[in-house]
Design a protein around this motif. Structure first.
Motif, PDB file in Angstrom:
ATOM      1  N   LEU A   1      16.488   9.991   6.163  1.00 26.68           N
ATOM      2  CA  LEU A   1      17.340  10.958   6.854  1.00 26.68           C
ATOM      3  C   LEU A   1      17.444  10.632   8.340  1.00 26.68           C
ATOM      4  O   LEU A   1      18.533  10.727   8.940  1.00 26.68           O
ATOM      5  CB  LEU A   1      16.774  12.367   6.655  1.00 26.68           C
ATOM      6  CG  LEU A   1      17.631  13.519   7.187  1.00 26.68           C
ATOM      7  CD1 LEU A   1      19.010  13.514   6.549  1.00 26.68           C
ATOM      8  CD2 LEU A   1      16.937  14.852   6.923  1.00 26.68           C
ATOM      9  N   GLN A   2      16.348  10.224   8.959  1.00 32.84           N
ATOM     10  CA  GLN A   2      16.387   9.853  10.374  1.00 32.84           C
ATOM     11  C   GLN A   2      17.256   8.622  10.601  1.00 32.84           C
ATOM     12  O   GLN A   2      18.004   8.553  11.582  1.00 32.84           O
ATOM     13  CB  GLN A   2      14.964   9.590  10.874  1.00 32.84           C
ATOM     14  CG  GLN A   2      14.107  10.838  10.971  1.00 32.84           C
ATOM     15  CD  GLN A   2      12.696  10.521  11.424  1.00 32.84           C
ATOM     16  OE1 GLN A   2      12.493   9.748  12.343  1.00 32.84           O
ATOM     17  NE2 GLN A   2      11.714  11.113  10.765  1.00 32.84           N
ATOM     18  N   ILE A   3      17.181   7.647   9.696  1.00 33.17           N
ATOM     19  CA  ILE A   3      18.033   6.460   9.805  1.00 33.17           C
ATOM     20  C   ILE A   3      19.504   6.852   9.789  1.00 33.17           C
ATOM     21  O   ILE A   3      20.309   6.371  10.589  1.00 33.17           O
ATOM     22  CB  ILE A   3      17.719   5.473   8.665  1.00 33.17           C
ATOM     23  CG1 ILE A   3      16.345   4.832   8.870  1.00 33.17           C
ATOM     24  CG2 ILE A   3      18.783   4.379   8.581  1.00 33.17           C
ATOM     25  CD1 ILE A   3      15.903   3.963   7.713  1.00 33.17           C
TER      26      ILE A   3
ATOM     27  N   TYR B   1      12.539   1.523  12.152  1.00 34.77           N
ATOM     28  CA  TYR B   1      13.023   2.144  10.927  1.00 34.77           C
ATOM     29  C   TYR B   1      13.112   1.143   9.776  1.00 34.77           C
ATOM     30  O   TYR B   1      12.828   1.481   8.622  1.00 34.77           O
ATOM     31  CB  TYR B   1      14.378   2.806  11.159  1.00 34.77           C
ATOM     32  CG  TYR B   1      14.283   4.142  11.841  1.00 34.77           C
ATOM     33  CD1 TYR B   1      13.290   5.052  11.499  1.00 34.77           C
ATOM     34  CD2 TYR B   1      15.180   4.505  12.838  1.00 34.77           C
ATOM     35  CE1 TYR B   1      13.189   6.280  12.125  1.00 34.77           C
ATOM     36  CE2 TYR B   1      15.088   5.734  13.481  1.00 34.77           C
ATOM     37  CZ  TYR B   1      14.088   6.617  13.121  1.00 34.77           C
ATOM     38  OH  TYR B   1      13.987   7.833  13.743  1.00 34.77           O
ATOM     39  N   ASP B   2      13.514  -0.102  10.068  1.00 38.38           N
ATOM     40  CA  ASP B   2      13.571  -1.115   9.023  1.00 38.38           C
ATOM     41  C   ASP B   2      12.188  -1.351   8.429  1.00 38.38           C
ATOM     42  O   ASP B   2      12.029  -1.470   7.215  1.00 38.38           O
ATOM     43  CB  ASP B   2      14.133  -2.433   9.570  1.00 38.38           C
ATOM     44  CG  ASP B   2      15.641  -2.374   9.762  1.00 38.38           C
ATOM     45  OD1 ASP B   2      16.239  -1.347   9.384  1.00 38.38           O
ATOM     46  OD2 ASP B   2      16.213  -3.344  10.288  1.00 38.38           O
ATOM     47  N   PHE B   3      11.184  -1.433   9.308  1.00 39.50           N
ATOM     48  CA  PHE B   3       9.813  -1.636   8.824  1.00 39.50           C
ATOM     49  C   PHE B   3       9.367  -0.443   7.980  1.00 39.50           C
ATOM     50  O   PHE B   3       8.832  -0.613   6.874  1.00 39.50           O
ATOM     51  CB  PHE B   3       8.854  -1.836   9.999  1.00 39.50           C
ATOM     52  CG  PHE B   3       7.435  -2.093   9.574  1.00 39.50           C
ATOM     53  CD1 PHE B   3       6.984  -3.392   9.373  1.00 39.50           C
ATOM     54  CD2 PHE B   3       6.553  -1.034   9.367  1.00 39.50           C
ATOM     55  CE1 PHE B   3       5.680  -3.632   8.970  1.00 39.50           C
ATOM     56  CE2 PHE B   3       5.251  -1.274   8.957  1.00 39.50           C
ATOM     57  CZ  PHE B   3       4.815  -2.573   8.765  1.00 39.50           C
TER      58      PHE B   3
ATOM     59  N   VAL C   1       6.014  -9.668   7.228  1.00 43.50           N
ATOM     60  CA  VAL C   1       6.601 -11.012   7.166  1.00 43.50           C
ATOM     61  C   VAL C   1       8.122 -10.936   7.211  1.00 43.50           C
ATOM     62  O   VAL C   1       8.785 -11.686   7.954  1.00 43.50           O
ATOM     63  CB  VAL C   1       6.133 -11.742   5.892  1.00 43.50           C
ATOM     64  CG1 VAL C   1       6.911 -13.048   5.706  1.00 43.50           C
ATOM     65  CG2 VAL C   1       4.644 -12.025   5.953  1.00 43.50           C
ATOM     66  N   ALA C   2       8.708 -10.010   6.440  1.00 50.33           N
ATOM     67  CA  ALA C   2      10.159  -9.897   6.383  1.00 50.33           C
ATOM     68  C   ALA C   2      10.754  -9.447   7.719  1.00 50.33           C
ATOM     69  O   ALA C   2      11.733 -10.026   8.195  1.00 50.33           O
ATOM     70  CB  ALA C   2      10.555  -8.920   5.276  1.00 50.33           C
ATOM     71  N   ILE C   3      10.165  -8.425   8.322  1.00 52.70           N
ATOM     72  CA  ILE C   3      10.701  -7.910   9.583  1.00 52.70           C
ATOM     73  C   ILE C   3      10.495  -8.908  10.712  1.00 52.70           C
ATOM     74  O   ILE C   3      11.386  -9.112  11.555  1.00 52.70           O
ATOM     75  CB  ILE C   3      10.041  -6.562   9.934  1.00 52.70           C
ATOM     76  CG1 ILE C   3      10.385  -5.513   8.867  1.00 52.70           C
ATOM     77  CG2 ILE C   3      10.512  -6.081  11.300  1.00 52.70           C
ATOM     78  CD1 ILE C   3      11.867  -5.243   8.705  1.00 52.70           C
ATOM     79  N   THR C   4       9.336  -9.557  10.750  1.00 54.18           N
ATOM     80  CA  THR C   4       9.090 -10.571  11.780  1.00 54.18           C
ATOM     81  C   THR C   4      10.081 -11.714  11.662  1.00 54.18           C
ATOM     82  O   THR C   4      10.614 -12.212  12.663  1.00 54.18           O
ATOM     83  CB  THR C   4       7.654 -11.116  11.674  1.00 54.18           C
ATOM     84  OG1 THR C   4       6.724 -10.033  11.776  1.00 54.18           O
ATOM     85  CG2 THR C   4       7.379 -12.130  12.769  1.00 54.18           C
ATOM     86  N   GLY C   5      10.351 -12.116  10.430  1.00 55.93           N
ATOM     87  CA  GLY C   5      11.332 -13.182  10.221  1.00 55.93           C
ATOM     88  C   GLY C   5      12.719 -12.792  10.657  1.00 55.93           C
ATOM     89  O   GLY C   5      13.451 -13.588  11.261  1.00 55.93           O
TER      90      GLY C   5
END
Length: 300
Positions: free
Chosen positions: A63-65, A85-87, A147-151
């Motif tokens: 909801l915040q996103i 938010y993605d994380f 790993v995904a967000i850092t990438g």
């Protein structure tokens, strides 16, 4: 300026998230009260409690996103918020999918009736492994999400939700090979619990259907109706789970094709929120304890 489609999608998302937060919050509160009274939780209640708490947080983040995407357009503010938010969104969604898969496995080993030695061994050992599986799920989801967000931060064009770091076309950096590699941590964590869930659900549905047919001429209509209702509930949840997994992966595919429309994004958010809310209602409906508590509250 909001379009009519975006406004409708946002209103629908608010309704779905509120239903999901109430349903999952109710499940968590009931299990916490039982734990406080008895000082212990069964493996099923342990998984349900963790699943409900993580889904409650997932609905709040979703909801915040939606609110920030529609009403906050400051690029510097959105840069920091999108990363956070993605994380949160990816971690909570991945963890919830794993918890739901373990719940399906637990129901399978408790209810299904197969004589294979490996299945009988799993039937004896799996309930005792539940606390470690839950802890391992949280750690695994945190690692894959990091790993995904850092990438995606290192190679900004690879962000599967939106290129929140640098959306311009004048970068001049060829990241095609890196993009193909960095999308894998977004997809694989969802595929693993999906395969576990699918396999256990097929086994459980097969066992329930076979048992219902065996009891056709030996038990009352009421007993057959109980088995049929269990099959319907499990089949409904299976459809919701499969739909959620594909919808969680589809934005990654579309973003690789250069499609990042807010309206399309709201469709995905609505489907995922509907899955979580719908499963909470199914869990309340099929659990005698939760169903009894909900009826008692509603009839006060």
């Amino acid at each position: 300026m909001l379009t009519l489609f975006e406004l409708f999608g946002f209103i629908l998302l608010v309704i779905e998230t509120l239903i999901g937060m109430v349903g999952n919050g109710f499940i968590a509160i009931v299990n916490c009260i039982d734990w406080h009274r008895s000082r212990k939780l069964s493996p099923a209640d342990m998984i349900l409690s963790c699943l409900s708490l993580f889904r409650f947080a997932f609905h709040a983040v979703t909801l915040q996103i939606a609110i920030f995407k529609l009403f906050f357009v400051d690029p510097f503010l959105m840069l920091k918020l999108n990363i956070a938010y993605d994380f949160s969104w990816l971690f909570l969604n991945t963890t919830s999918l794993w918890f739901a898969a373990w719940l399906s496995v637990l129901y399978c080993v408790k209810i299904a009736n197969f004589s294979h030695p490996h299945f009988l061994q799993m039937k004896r050992r799996f309930p005792g492994l539940v606390p470690w599986l839950l802890l391992g799920t949280v750690v695994f989801s945190a690692i894959t999400t990091t790993v995904a967000i850092t990438g995606s931060i290192i190679v900004s064009k690879c962000n599967p939700f939106e290129s929140h770091l640098n959306n311009s076309s004048d970068s001049g950096i060829n990241t095609t090979n890196s993009c193909e590699f960095l999308t894998l941590p977004y997809i694989f964590p969802n595929l693993f619990p999906f395969m576990i869930f699918l396999f256990s659900s097929i086994l459980l549905l097969t066992s329930l259907w076979r048992h219902k047919n065996l009891l056709r001429n030996s038990v009352s209509d009421a007993s057959r109706e109980v088995h049929l209702n269990a099959i319907k509930a499990l089949a409904s949840f299976s459809i919701l789970y499969v739909t959620n997994v594909f919808v969680a992966i589809l934005p990654i595919v579309l973003s690789r094709m250069g499609i990042n429309d807010n309206g399309v994004h709201f469709i995905f958010l609505n489907v995922i929120a509907a899955y979580s809310s719908g499963h909470a209602l199914i869990l309340i409906f099929i659990s005698p304890k939760l169903k009894q508590e909900s009826v008692r509250i509603l009839t006060r």
